[in-house]
Design a protein around this motif. Structure first.
Motif, short mmCIF file in Angstrom:
data_model
loop_
_atom_site.label_atom_id
_atom_site.label_comp_id
_atom_site.label_asym_id
_atom_site.label_seq_id
_atom_site.Cartn_x
_atom_site.Cartn_y
_atom_site.Cartn_z
N ARG A 197 30.74 33.84 26.49
CA ARG A 197 31.36 35.00 25.83
C ARG A 197 30.91 36.30 26.50
N ALA A 198 29.62 36.41 26.79
CA ALA A 198 29.10 37.62 27.44
C ALA A 198 29.71 37.80 28.82
N ASP A 199 29.84 36.72 29.58
CA ASP A 199 30.48 36.80 30.89
C ASP A 199 31.93 37.26 30.77
N LEU A 200 32.67 36.64 29.86
CA LEU A 200 34.09 36.96 29.71
C LEU A 200 34.30 38.41 29.29
N GLU A 201 33.57 38.86 28.29
CA GLU A 201 33.74 40.23 27.82
C GLU A 201 33.29 41.24 28.87
N ALA A 202 32.22 40.94 29.58
CA ALA A 202 31.77 41.82 30.66
C ALA A 202 32.82 41.89 31.76
N ALA A 203 33.36 40.75 32.15
CA ALA A 203 34.38 40.72 33.21
C ALA A 203 35.62 41.51 32.79
N ARG A 204 36.02 41.39 31.54
CA ARG A 204 37.19 42.13 31.06
C ARG A 204 36.96 43.64 31.13
N LYS A 205 35.75 44.08 30.86
CA LYS A 205 35.46 45.52 30.90
C LYS A 205 35.24 46.02 32.32
N LEU A 206 34.63 45.20 33.15
CA LEU A 206 34.36 45.60 34.53
C LEU A 206 35.60 45.61 35.40
N ILE A 207 36.56 44.72 35.09
CA ILE A 207 37.73 44.56 35.96
C ILE A 207 39.00 44.82 35.16
N ALA A 208 39.49 46.04 35.25
CA ALA A 208 40.74 46.39 34.59
C ALA A 208 41.90 45.73 35.34
N ILE A 209 42.89 45.31 34.61
CA ILE A 209 44.05 44.66 35.24
C ILE A 209 44.70 45.59 36.25
N SER A 210 44.76 46.87 35.95
CA SER A 210 45.37 47.82 36.89
C SER A 210 44.60 47.87 38.20
N ASP A 211 43.27 47.86 38.13
CA ASP A 211 42.46 47.84 39.36
C ASP A 211 42.65 46.53 40.11
N LEU A 212 42.67 45.44 39.39
CA LEU A 212 42.85 44.13 40.00
C LEU A 212 44.21 44.04 40.70
N ALA A 213 45.24 44.53 40.04
CA ALA A 213 46.59 44.49 40.63
C ALA A 213 46.66 45.33 41.90
N GLU A 214 45.99 46.46 41.91
CA GLU A 214 45.99 47.31 43.10
C GLU A 214 45.29 46.61 44.27
N VAL A 215 44.12 46.05 44.00
CA VAL A 215 43.35 45.37 45.05
C VAL A 215 44.07 44.11 45.53
N ALA A 216 44.75 43.43 44.63
CA ALA A 216 45.46 42.19 44.99
C ALA A 216 46.56 42.42 46.01
N GLN A 217 47.02 43.64 46.14
CA GLN A 217 48.09 43.95 47.09
C GLN A 217 47.63 43.89 48.54
N TRP A 218 46.32 44.05 48.77
CA TRP A 218 45.88 44.10 50.17
C TRP A 218 44.65 43.24 50.48
N ALA A 219 43.82 42.92 49.49
CA ALA A 219 42.60 42.16 49.78
C ALA A 219 42.93 40.73 50.17
N ALA A 220 42.30 40.26 51.23
CA ALA A 220 42.61 38.93 51.76
C ALA A 220 41.88 37.80 51.05
N ASP A 221 40.78 38.12 50.33
CA ASP A 221 39.98 37.06 49.71
C ASP A 221 39.17 37.62 48.56
N THR A 222 38.51 36.73 47.82
CA THR A 222 37.73 37.16 46.65
C THR A 222 36.51 37.98 47.05
N TYR A 223 35.93 37.71 48.20
CA TYR A 223 34.78 38.49 48.65
C TYR A 223 35.16 39.96 48.80
N THR A 224 36.26 40.22 49.48
CA THR A 224 36.74 41.58 49.69
C THR A 224 37.16 42.22 48.38
N ALA A 225 37.87 41.46 47.55
CA ALA A 225 38.32 41.99 46.25
C ALA A 225 37.13 42.34 45.37
N ALA A 226 36.14 41.46 45.31
CA ALA A 226 34.97 41.72 44.48
C ALA A 226 34.23 42.97 44.96
#
Length: 149
Positions: free
Chosen positions: A86-115
């Motif tokens: 639960r702590a991981d999930l709630e932390a991840a939801r607050k740390l990673i906004a969908i809008s930020d994730l969508a923006e990064v997903a447009q150009w990042a080649a992998d999870t390392y770069t995205a993270a």
């Protein structure tokens, strides 16, 4: 703690500032087998010294979720796993906004770069992606989660 301050999510989420506002002391010290721990009895968080800024941000966000849930030390392994997930999930939801994730997903080649761009650990990015599974994020295998449960 039942009252949560209003905060922004994503790249602007600052768990250290929130903990300071709540009066929760953060102690940095050498830890052998964990990066952080919440002590409800002492009203403090202990985190490992030597963490990177990204690791510390993620650990503090995770431990802040234990504060919000008023989690106590638990002798039941099943309950402890539930608290940690639960702590991981709630932390991840607050740390990673969908809008930020969508923006990064447009150009990042992998999870390392995205993270790195999202200022989170790869593990918490995976937690967030599992939370949004089936949404077609570019780095996800569409055969499901690799995490049991």
């Amino acid at each position: 703690m039942s009252v949560q301050p209003l905060v922004s999510a994503g790249l602007h989420y600052a768990p250290a500032v929130i903990l300071d506002q709540l009066g929760i002391v953060v102690v940095r010290t050498w830890l052998r087998d964990t990066w952080g721990a919440w002590s409800r009895d002492r009203q403090r968080i202990v985190i490992a010294s030597g963490l990177s800024a990204v690791q510390e941000r993620c650990v503090l966000a995770h431990e802040l979720e234990h504060v919000y849930a008023d989690d106590a030390d638990c002798n039941s392994p099943v309950e402890r796993i539930r608290q940690e997930r639960r702590a991981d999930l709630e932390a991840a939801r607050k740390l990673i906004a969908i809008s930020d994730l969508a923006e990064v997903a447009q150009w990042a080649a992998d999870t390392y770069t995205a993270a790195a761009e999202l200022r989170v650990t790869e593990r918490l990015l995976e937690v967030r992606l599992n939370d949004l599974r089936g949404e077609g994020w570019p780095w996800r295998h569409q055969d499901g989660s690799r995490i049991a449960g």
